[in-house]
Scaffold this motif. Structure first.
Motif, PDB file in Angstrom:
ATOM      1  N   HIS A 114     -11.255  -0.313 -15.789  1.00 31.76           N
ATOM      2  CA  HIS A 114     -12.695  -0.314 -15.587  1.00 31.76           C
ATOM      3  C   HIS A 114     -12.970  -0.153 -14.099  1.00 31.76           C
ATOM      4  O   HIS A 114     -12.119  -0.432 -13.266  1.00 31.76           O
ATOM      5  CB  HIS A 114     -13.350  -1.585 -16.134  1.00 31.76           C
ATOM      6  N   PHE A 115     -14.167   0.292 -13.802  1.00 31.10           N
ATOM      7  CA  PHE A 115     -14.502   0.684 -12.432  1.00 31.10           C
ATOM      8  C   PHE A 115     -15.660  -0.174 -11.944  1.00 31.10           C
ATOM      9  O   PHE A 115     -16.779  -0.058 -12.429  1.00 31.10           O
ATOM     10  CB  PHE A 115     -14.881   2.172 -12.404  1.00 31.10           C
ATOM     11  N   THR A 116     -15.378  -1.066 -11.018  1.00 33.45           N
ATOM     12  CA  THR A 116     -16.421  -1.897 -10.431  1.00 33.45           C
ATOM     13  C   THR A 116     -16.239  -1.909  -8.918  1.00 33.45           C
ATOM     14  O   THR A 116     -15.334  -1.280  -8.379  1.00 33.45           O
ATOM     15  CB  THR A 116     -16.334  -3.345 -10.958  1.00 33.45           C
ATOM     16  N   VAL A 117     -17.125  -2.638  -8.256  1.00 30.92           N
ATOM     17  CA  VAL A 117     -17.006  -2.765  -6.799  1.00 30.92           C
ATOM     18  C   VAL A 117     -15.707  -3.474  -6.444  1.00 30.92           C
ATOM     19  O   VAL A 117     -15.032  -3.131  -5.471  1.00 30.92           O
ATOM     20  CB  VAL A 117     -18.226  -3.518  -6.242  1.00 30.92           C
ATOM     21  N   ASN A 118     -15.343  -4.470  -7.263  1.00 31.47           N
ATOM     22  CA  ASN A 118     -14.084  -5.177  -7.001  1.00 31.47           C
ATOM     23  C   ASN A 118     -12.889  -4.242  -7.079  1.00 31.47           C
ATOM     24  O   ASN A 118     -11.951  -4.343  -6.291  1.00 31.47           O
ATOM     25  CB  ASN A 118     -13.913  -6.313  -8.009  1.00 31.47           C
ATOM     26  N   THR A 119     -12.926  -3.313  -8.046  1.00 30.06           N
ATOM     27  CA  THR A 119     -11.801  -2.380  -8.186  1.00 30.06           C
ATOM     28  C   THR A 119     -11.666  -1.509  -6.951  1.00 30.06           C
ATOM     29  O   THR A 119     -10.563  -1.278  -6.456  1.00 30.06           O
ATOM     30  CB  THR A 119     -12.009  -1.512  -9.434  1.00 30.06           C
ATOM     31  N   VAL A 120     -12.806  -1.032  -6.437  1.00 31.73           N
ATOM     32  CA  VAL A 120     -12.749  -0.200  -5.227  1.00 31.73           C
ATOM     33  C   VAL A 120     -12.212  -1.009  -4.052  1.00 31.73           C
ATOM     34  O   VAL A 120     -11.377  -0.525  -3.273  1.00 31.73           O
ATOM     35  CB  VAL A 120     -14.149   0.360  -4.914  1.00 31.73           C
ATOM     36  N   LEU A 121     -12.668  -2.257  -3.945  1.00 33.62           N
ATOM     37  CA  LEU A 121     -12.180  -3.093  -2.842  1.00 33.62           C
ATOM     38  C   LEU A 121     -10.678  -3.304  -2.933  1.00 33.62           C
ATOM     39  O   LEU A 121      -9.958  -3.230  -1.931  1.00 33.62           O
ATOM     40  CB  LEU A 121     -12.897  -4.447  -2.871  1.00 33.62           C
ATOM     41  N   ILE A 122     -10.191  -3.557  -4.148  1.00 30.71           N
ATOM     42  CA  ILE A 122      -8.757  -3.816  -4.306  1.00 30.71           C
ATOM     43  C   ILE A 122      -7.953  -2.567  -4.006  1.00 30.71           C
ATOM     44  O   ILE A 122      -6.914  -2.621  -3.344  1.00 30.71           O
ATOM     45  CB  ILE A 122      -8.480  -4.347  -5.728  1.00 30.71           C
ATOM     46  N   MET A 123      -8.451  -1.410  -4.471  1.00 33.08           N
ATOM     47  CA  MET A 123      -7.726  -0.171  -4.181  1.00 33.08           C
ATOM     48  C   MET A 123      -7.648   0.084  -2.687  1.00 33.08           C
ATOM     49  O   MET A 123      -6.601   0.475  -2.154  1.00 33.08           O
ATOM     50  CB  MET A 123      -8.413   1.006  -4.880  1.00 33.08           C
ATOM     51  N   LEU A 124      -8.759  -0.156  -1.977  1.00 34.63           N
ATOM     52  CA  LEU A 124      -8.750   0.059  -0.531  1.00 34.63           C
ATOM     53  C   LEU A 124      -7.802  -0.903   0.161  1.00 34.63           C
ATOM     54  O   LEU A 124      -7.103  -0.535   1.109  1.00 34.63           O
ATOM     55  CB  LEU A 124     -10.164  -0.106   0.025  1.00 34.63           C
ATOM     56  N   GLN A 125      -7.766  -2.157  -0.313  1.00 34.16           N
ATOM     57  CA  GLN A 125      -6.854  -3.128   0.306  1.00 34.16           C
ATOM     58  C   GLN A 125      -5.403  -2.721   0.104  1.00 34.16           C
ATOM     59  O   GLN A 125      -4.586  -2.795   1.026  1.00 34.16           O
ATOM     60  CB  GLN A 125      -7.092  -4.517  -0.285  1.00 34.16           C
ATOM     61  N   ILE A 126      -5.074  -2.273  -1.117  1.00 33.46           N
ATOM     62  CA  ILE A 126      -3.687  -1.870  -1.383  1.00 33.46           C
ATOM     63  C   ILE A 126      -3.316  -0.670  -0.535  1.00 33.46           C
ATOM     64  O   ILE A 126      -2.230  -0.604   0.056  1.00 33.46           O
ATOM     65  CB  ILE A 126      -3.507  -1.579  -2.887  1.00 33.46           C
ATOM     66  N   LEU A 127      -4.243   0.298  -0.428  1.00 33.76           N
ATOM     67  CA  LEU A 127      -3.959   1.495   0.360  1.00 33.76           C
ATOM     68  C   LEU A 127      -3.741   1.144   1.823  1.00 33.76           C
ATOM     69  O   LEU A 127      -2.765   1.587   2.449  1.00 33.76           O
ATOM     70  CB  LEU A 127      -5.119   2.478   0.215  1.00 33.76           C
ATOM     71  N   CYS A 128      -4.638   0.317   2.380  1.00 32.29           N
ATOM     72  CA  CYS A 128      -4.491  -0.045   3.800  1.00 32.29           C
ATOM     73  C   CYS A 128      -3.222  -0.845   4.036  1.00 32.29           C
ATOM     74  O   CYS A 128      -2.542  -0.671   5.050  1.00 32.29           O
ATOM     75  CB  CYS A 128      -5.707  -0.842   4.258  1.00 32.29           C
ATOM     76  N   SER A 129      -2.866  -1.734   3.090  1.00 31.56           N
ATOM     77  CA  SER A 129      -1.648  -2.528   3.278  1.00 31.56           C
ATOM     78  C   SER A 129      -0.418  -1.639   3.293  1.00 31.56           C
ATOM     79  O   SER A 129       0.482  -1.815   4.118  1.00 31.56           O
ATOM     80  CB  SER A 129      -1.525  -3.559   2.162  1.00 31.56           C
ATOM     81  N   ASP A 130      -0.359  -0.670   2.379  1.00 34.39           N
ATOM     82  CA  ASP A 130       0.812   0.212   2.346  1.00 34.39           C
ATOM     83  C   ASP A 130       0.899   1.048   3.614  1.00 34.39           C
ATOM     84  O   ASP A 130       1.987   1.265   4.156  1.00 34.39           O
ATOM     85  CB  ASP A 130       0.749   1.116   1.114  1.00 34.39           C
ATOM     86  N   ILE A 131      -0.246   1.513   4.116  1.00 31.77           N
ATOM     87  CA  ILE A 131      -0.208   2.301   5.356  1.00 31.77           C
ATOM     88  C   ILE A 131       0.232   1.426   6.521  1.00 31.77           C
ATOM     89  O   ILE A 131       0.982   1.870   7.402  1.00 31.77           O
ATOM     90  CB  ILE A 131      -1.585   2.944   5.603  1.00 31.77           C
ATOM     91  N   ILE A 132      -0.186   0.167   6.518  1.00 33.04           N
ATOM     92  CA  ILE A 132       0.255  -0.746   7.583  1.00 33.04           C
ATOM     93  C   ILE A 132       1.764  -0.932   7.522  1.00 33.04           C
ATOM     94  O   ILE A 132       2.448  -0.928   8.557  1.00 33.04           O
ATOM     95  CB  ILE A 132      -0.489  -2.091   7.454  1.00 33.04           C
ATOM     96  N   VAL A 133       2.319  -1.078   6.310  1.00 29.34           N
ATOM     97  CA  VAL A 133       3.774  -1.217   6.188  1.00 29.34           C
ATOM     98  C   VAL A 133       4.469   0.028   6.721  1.00 29.34           C
ATOM     99  O   VAL A 133       5.489  -0.052   7.414  1.00 29.34           O
ATOM    100  CB  VAL A 133       4.149  -1.493   4.719  1.00 29.34           C
ATOM    101  N   ILE A 134       3.904   1.214   6.429  1.00 31.64           N
ATOM    102  CA  ILE A 134       4.513   2.455   6.912  1.00 31.64           C
ATOM    103  C   ILE A 134       4.582   2.459   8.428  1.00 31.64           C
ATOM    104  O   ILE A 134       5.613   2.797   9.026  1.00 31.64           O
ATOM    105  CB  ILE A 134       3.711   3.666   6.401  1.00 31.64           C
TER     106      ILE A 134
END
Lengths: 466, 107
Positions: free
Chosen positions: A139-159
């Motif tokens: 499902h697609f909510t504001v929380n989902t977008v926030l979580i996706m952005l957090q995961i993306l930023c965390s992975d880029i930080i690890v890189i």
């Protein structure tokens, strides 16, 4: 040239950490490494904002080994751990071996392009990870977008943390450092965790082995039953596991120092001694063995829950959730024989199970080690395995009858890879039988990942030991 | 250890004909020293066509001329800390918002 220009222009989109202008002092390296580790450990504790946090369950994660190797923590910023830096490195090595990518070793910009390609692939893996979360949540909510952005930023930080360490600012590469840190944190947690675990019809118990031991001795009037409970409890870490871990860590460290001496004929009528260190062959079998082993477990468990009456599914594995403190444990089938016997006494109770398990671990470790050696030698990393003794080089001596030609080094290295894989399997079996924390695989992973720094090869070793 | 590794690389490479490693070490002085030592070893060996030193120097120049944005390690660390702080602040403000909503609902 046109293909190179296109890829060059594409690779320019990815920012890169600049190389150091001058040699960095060890103190500054230590400072950078400490800051990177602090960021990593903090990120592994900060929960994702917006996610529904389930209460802590007793059932273990079937992907526990995957989380251990990838240094990931569920529902935190590091949900994917070091996937974004491990997957590109492994994929690029496999592609080079399969001739999908042909490396032009004479071109000077090959290293730069390869590094940019890995960064680009890592960012792609990060994007796929974020999209994967959206696919799973359905499902697609504001929380989902926030979580996706957090995961993306965390992975880029690890890189980019890994890029900082690789460019020479740190002591180890990011993959080794993060994995070793995660395993050490797990071991300390199992020994000294102050968390309590609630069981129905029983009193709450401390999770940490040492804390539970002290607590039982202080609260129970019967000291003998308190000691027996602390030393031999099966549901949580106990003192026997703690002592086994203290025994196994120095054993693994000691094993890292072994090497084989080869008299190599370098120039005409002269020879020098080359050291083939067995520890160079340990990282690959240790990682890949535990990466591949959970796959039949997960498949068998899922199939059994859905089609428990099928004969083929029962042949693959039968699972039982009763009488095991709520944990689902295989009690029959192929998966049962691949599982570590729980305690040493099971060797006598079920010798066939023990034999199958030992043979499986040894053979798989040897094959993985030799396979990785083939991949390594095709890439030209072959030289890293043979450490020429510096002092022996200055005193060249006349060739002896037992000296071998330099062309035969490869054959001897393959034999050393076979022996190394076998020793890795033996150590894994021994550690699992005596019941160390995080299993022997985890401890050997941490020791193998950290040893290159002690060995003085910190800047040379990438992931998988080469 | 850098000298030992470079020595082994040049020696084994010259004898066994193995391919030169595609990447050089991160430190420029070590790479330059390795290139010089490699050239000297190859000259002593008699193979004049080997151009390790030139390749190493050219690789350094290309690294400096690589296009794209350059990030300093301090910038990477600061950005990481800012992101973690931002998520932590999100948690704190989320709790405050929920408690305020609960208080207004009860009142």
């Amino acid at each position: 040239m046109s293909n190179r220009s296109k890829f060059w222009r594409l690779a320019a989109l990815v920012p890169e950490v600049q190389c150091p202008d001058q040699p960095i002092s060890p103190r500054q390296k230590f400072k950078y490494t400490a800051i990177v580790l602090f960021i990593f450990v903090t990120a592994s504790q900060v929960l994702l904002y917006g996610i529904q946090h389930q209460p802590r369950t007793i059932e273990p994660d079937p992907l526990h080994w995957l989380h251990l190797i990838l240094a990931s923590s569920r529902s935190t910023l590091l949900s994917h751990g070091i996937v974004a830096i491990l997957v590109p490195e492994v994929l690029v090595k496999i592609w080079v071996y399969l001739k999908i990518i042909t490396l032009d070793t004479s071109a000077p910009e090959t290293g730069v392009l390869m590094n940019r390609a890995q960064r680009l692939l890592g960012i792609l893996v990060a994007i796929l990870g974020a999209v994967n979360f959206y696919v799973r949540s359905q499902h697609f909510t504001v929380n989902t977008v926030l979580i996706m952005l957090q995961i993306l930023c965390s992975d880029i930080i690890v890189i980019y943390l890994d890029d900082v360490l690789r460019k020479g600012y740190g002591l180890l590469s990011g993959i080794s450092l993060f994995t070793a840190t995660n395993i050490c944190v797990n071991i300390l947690w199992k020994a000294f965790s102050p968390m309590s675990v609630m069981y129905p019809e029983q009193s709450p118990e401390f999770e940490g082995a040492v804390i539970a031991w002290v607590h039982l001795l202080m609260t129970r009037t019967d000291k003998l039953s308190a000691m027996s409970k602390a030393f031999y409890r099966q549901n949580l870490p106990n003192i026997i596991n703690f002592l086994a871990t203290c025994l196994f860590v120095p054993l693994a460290i000691f094993f890292q120092g072994f090497y084989i001496v080869l008299p190599v004929r370098t120039r005409r009528n002269f020879q020098a001694y080359c050291h083939i260190k067995l520890s160079h062959f340990l990282y690959g079998p240790v990682v890949l063995h535990r990466l591949l082993l959970p796959l039949p477990y997960v498949a068998s468990k899922v199939l059994y829950k859905k089609y428990s009456g099928n004969t083929l599914v029962n042949l693959l594995g039968k699972w039982d959730g009763l009488n095991h403190f709520g944990q689902s444990i295989p009690v029959g089938g192929i998966v049962y024989y691949l599982r570590t016997p729980p305690i040493l006494a099971d060797l006598h109770r079920d010798p066939f199970h023990a034999f199958i398990y030992v043979a499986f671990v040894l053979i798989s470790c040897v094959f993985i080690s030799m396979g990785l050696m083939v991949c390594a030698s095709s890439k030209g990393v072959f030289n890293g395995f043979v450490v020429l003794n510096m002092q022996e080089e200055r005193r060249l001596r006349l060739a002896q009858p037992d000296s071998i030609h330099a062309n035969e080094i490869r054959r001897h290295v393959m034999r050393a890879a076979c022996v190394g894989g076998f020793c890795a399997g033996v150590l894994i079996i021994f550690a699992d039988l005596i019941g160390v924390f995080c299993s022997g695989t985890g401890i050997m992973l941490a020791v193998t990942a950290s040893y290159p720094y002690v060995d003085g090869r910190a800047s040379e070793v990438g992931s998988f030991g080469f | 250890m850098a000298r030992s590794s470079s020595q082994s690389q040049s020696s084994v490479g010259a004898s066994a004909g193995a391919a030169r490693p595609a990447t050089v070490g991160p430190r420029g002085t070590a790479a330059a020293a390795a290139g010089m030592r490699r050239r000297r070893a190859s000259t002593a060996g008699g193979s004049g066509g080997f151009s390790g030193g030139g390749g190493s120097n050219m690789l350094r120049f290309y690294t400096d001329e690589a296009p794209g944005l350059r990030l300093s390690p301090t910038m990477v660390l600061v950005m990481s800390l800012c992101f973690i702080g931002f998520v932590t602040a999100l948690h704190v403000f989320g709790k405050l918002y929920r408690s305020r909503t609960a208080a207004s609902a009860s009142a």
